[in-house]
Motif scaffolding. Structure first.
Motif, PDB file in Angstrom:
ATOM      1  N   LEU A  62      42.346  47.285  35.833  1.00  0.00           N
ATOM      2  CA  LEU A  62      43.156  46.230  36.876  1.00  0.00           C
ATOM      3  C   LEU A  62      42.286  45.553  37.550  1.00  0.00           C
ATOM      4  O   LEU A  62      42.577  44.315  37.895  1.00  0.00           O
ATOM      5  CB  LEU A  62      44.054  47.387  37.577  1.00  0.00           C
ATOM      6  N   LEU A  63      41.294  46.143  38.248  1.00  0.00           N
ATOM      7  CA  LEU A  63      40.239  45.406  39.148  1.00  0.00           C
ATOM      8  C   LEU A  63      39.551  44.372  38.201  1.00  0.00           C
ATOM      9  O   LEU A  63      39.400  43.288  38.660  1.00  0.00           O
ATOM     10  CB  LEU A  63      39.149  46.309  39.505  1.00  0.00           C
ATOM     11  N   VAL A  64      38.998  44.475  36.993  1.00  0.00           N
ATOM     12  CA  VAL A  64      38.710  43.535  36.201  1.00  0.00           C
ATOM     13  C   VAL A  64      39.602  42.270  35.956  1.00  0.00           C
ATOM     14  O   VAL A  64      39.340  41.178  35.845  1.00  0.00           O
ATOM     15  CB  VAL A  64      38.126  44.121  34.870  1.00  0.00           C
ATOM     16  N   TYR A  65      40.704  42.572  35.471  1.00  0.00           N
ATOM     17  CA  TYR A  65      41.830  41.619  35.416  1.00  0.00           C
ATOM     18  C   TYR A  65      42.106  40.688  36.473  1.00  0.00           C
ATOM     19  O   TYR A  65      42.204  39.606  36.650  1.00  0.00           O
ATOM     20  CB  TYR A  65      43.277  42.387  34.961  1.00  0.00           C
ATOM     21  N   LEU A  66      42.159  41.452  37.978  1.00  0.00           N
ATOM     22  CA  LEU A  66      42.392  40.761  39.225  1.00  0.00           C
ATOM     23  C   LEU A  66      41.195  39.736  39.428  1.00  0.00           C
ATOM     24  O   LEU A  66      41.406  38.866  39.712  1.00  0.00           O
ATOM     25  CB  LEU A  66      42.621  41.710  40.251  1.00  0.00           C
ATOM     26  N   ARG A  67      39.993  40.192  39.279  1.00  0.00           N
ATOM     27  CA  ARG A  67      38.748  39.337  39.402  1.00  0.00           C
ATOM     28  C   ARG A  67      38.896  38.281  38.751  1.00  0.00           C
ATOM     29  O   ARG A  67      38.670  37.161  39.117  1.00  0.00           O
ATOM     30  CB  ARG A  67      37.547  40.173  39.273  1.00  0.00           C
ATOM     31  N   ARG A  68      38.952  38.506  37.115  1.00  0.00           N
ATOM     32  CA  ARG A  68      39.177  37.298  36.240  1.00  0.00           C
ATOM     33  C   ARG A  68      40.216  36.248  36.661  1.00  0.00           C
ATOM     34  O   ARG A  68      39.976  35.206  36.721  1.00  0.00           O
ATOM     35  CB  ARG A  68      39.414  37.632  34.928  1.00  0.00           C
ATOM     36  N   ARG A  69      41.223  36.859  37.129  1.00  0.00           N
ATOM     37  CA  ARG A  69      42.474  36.186  37.576  1.00  0.00           C
ATOM     38  C   ARG A  69      42.147  35.145  38.819  1.00  0.00           C
ATOM     39  O   ARG A  69      42.387  34.003  38.963  1.00  0.00           O
ATOM     40  CB  ARG A  69      43.736  36.770  37.847  1.00  0.00           C
ATOM     41  N   ASN A  70      41.467  35.691  39.660  1.00  0.00           N
ATOM     42  CA  ASN A  70      41.160  35.328  40.981  1.00  0.00           C
ATOM     43  C   ASN A  70      40.039  34.099  40.663  1.00  0.00           C
ATOM     44  O   ASN A  70      39.972  33.092  41.292  1.00  0.00           O
ATOM     45  CB  ASN A  70      40.578  36.077  42.028  1.00  0.00           C
ATOM     46  N   ARG A  71      38.964  34.276  39.783  1.00  0.00           N
ATOM     47  CA  ARG A  71      38.162  33.315  39.253  1.00  0.00           C
ATOM     48  C   ARG A  71      38.718  32.167  38.771  1.00  0.00           C
ATOM     49  O   ARG A  71      38.360  31.063  39.108  1.00  0.00           O
ATOM     50  CB  ARG A  71      37.130  33.872  38.590  1.00  0.00           C
ATOM     51  N   ALA A  72      40.032  32.455  38.087  1.00  0.00           N
ATOM     52  CA  ALA A  72      40.378  31.358  37.307  1.00  0.00           C
ATOM     53  C   ALA A  72      41.111  30.273  38.297  1.00  0.00           C
ATOM     54  O   ALA A  72      41.038  29.231  38.252  1.00  0.00           O
ATOM     55  CB  ALA A  72      41.370  31.767  36.306  1.00  0.00           C
ATOM     56  N   VAL A  73      41.838  30.944  39.208  1.00  0.00           N
ATOM     57  CA  VAL A  73      42.475  30.381  40.136  1.00  0.00           C
ATOM     58  C   VAL A  73      41.435  29.668  41.330  1.00  0.00           C
ATOM     59  O   VAL A  73      41.676  28.441  41.514  1.00  0.00           O
ATOM     60  CB  VAL A  73      43.222  31.201  41.165  1.00  0.00           C
ATOM     61  N   ALA A  74      40.308  30.246  41.525  1.00  0.00           N
ATOM     62  CA  ALA A  74      39.433  29.647  42.613  1.00  0.00           C
ATOM     63  C   ALA A  74      38.741  28.591  41.710  1.00  0.00           C
ATOM     64  O   ALA A  74      38.278  27.532  42.659  1.00  0.00           O
ATOM     65  CB  ALA A  74      38.455  30.692  42.936  1.00  0.00           C
ATOM     66  N   GLY A  75      38.509  28.483  40.409  1.00  0.00           N
ATOM     67  CA  GLY A  75      37.925  27.436  39.727  1.00  0.00           C
ATOM     68  C   GLY A  75      38.634  26.402  39.427  1.00  0.00           C
ATOM     69  O   GLY A  75      38.154  25.375  38.722  1.00  0.00           O
ATOM     70  N   GLU A  76      39.839  26.361  39.648  1.00  0.00           N
ATOM     71  CA  GLU A  76      40.716  24.932  39.469  1.00  0.00           C
ATOM     72  C   GLU A  76      40.148  23.799  40.295  1.00  0.00           C
ATOM     73  O   GLU A  76      39.174  23.839  41.328  1.00  0.00           O
ATOM     74  CB  GLU A  76      42.283  25.017  40.336  1.00  0.00           C
TER      75      GLU A  76
END
Length: 154
Positions: free
Chosen positions: A120-134
């Protein structure tokens, strides 16, 4: 109609006359109390999700009979449990002992929970990086986008 009613009342009155006193369920209540306590901690090998005390399977009845015999022979509860484990394995116990054979059984749920939290933590970090990388729009691009939304020409 009166005769039928009279016959029915007579039948009900005499129905209890042939009843006998209920026989006791156990020869020795002390043995039965120990049997119940021990068999509540054991798993029915046929039903698997029922205790030995609650199961109506033939094997469960045979095992209770065997337990009753061991109790009458003067075996301790620990000796009886050991007898059952040596014969049927740790599976017969509802709460198996902690041993190298049962480490996964006891630790498995905790291990699964740790793995789930890590995933869950790995998934949330990847999702946050994808959102922050827009890509951020420049001020000019934002003005043009607002103009298009309002319907103004370029």
């Amino acid at each position: 109609m009166k005769r039928l009613l009279t016959l029915l009342l007579l039948a009900l009155a005499f129905a209890g006359a042939g009843a006998k006193e209920a026989a006791p369920l156990a020869e020795d209540p002390v043995v039965e109390a120990r049997l119940l306590a021990i068999s509540e901690e054991m798993r029915c090998l046929v039903c698997q999700n029922e205790s030995l005390a609650g199961s109506r399977a033939e094997l469960a009845m045979d095992l209770r009979r065997e337990l009753r015999t061991l109790i009458k022979q003067g075996k301790t509860d620990a000796e009886i449990r050991e007898f059952m484990v040596s014969r049927y394995g740790d599976f017969v116990l509802y709460r198996p002992r902690i041993s190298p054979m049962t480490y996964l059984l006891w630790g498995g749920p905790f291990l699964f929970m740790v793995v789930a939290v890590v995933v869950l933590l790995v998934y949330l970090r990847r999702r946050n990086r994808a959102v922050a990388g827009e890509v951020q729009l420049s001020q000019e691009d934002e003005r043009r986008a607002e103009a298009l939304l309002k319907g103004e020409p370029k």
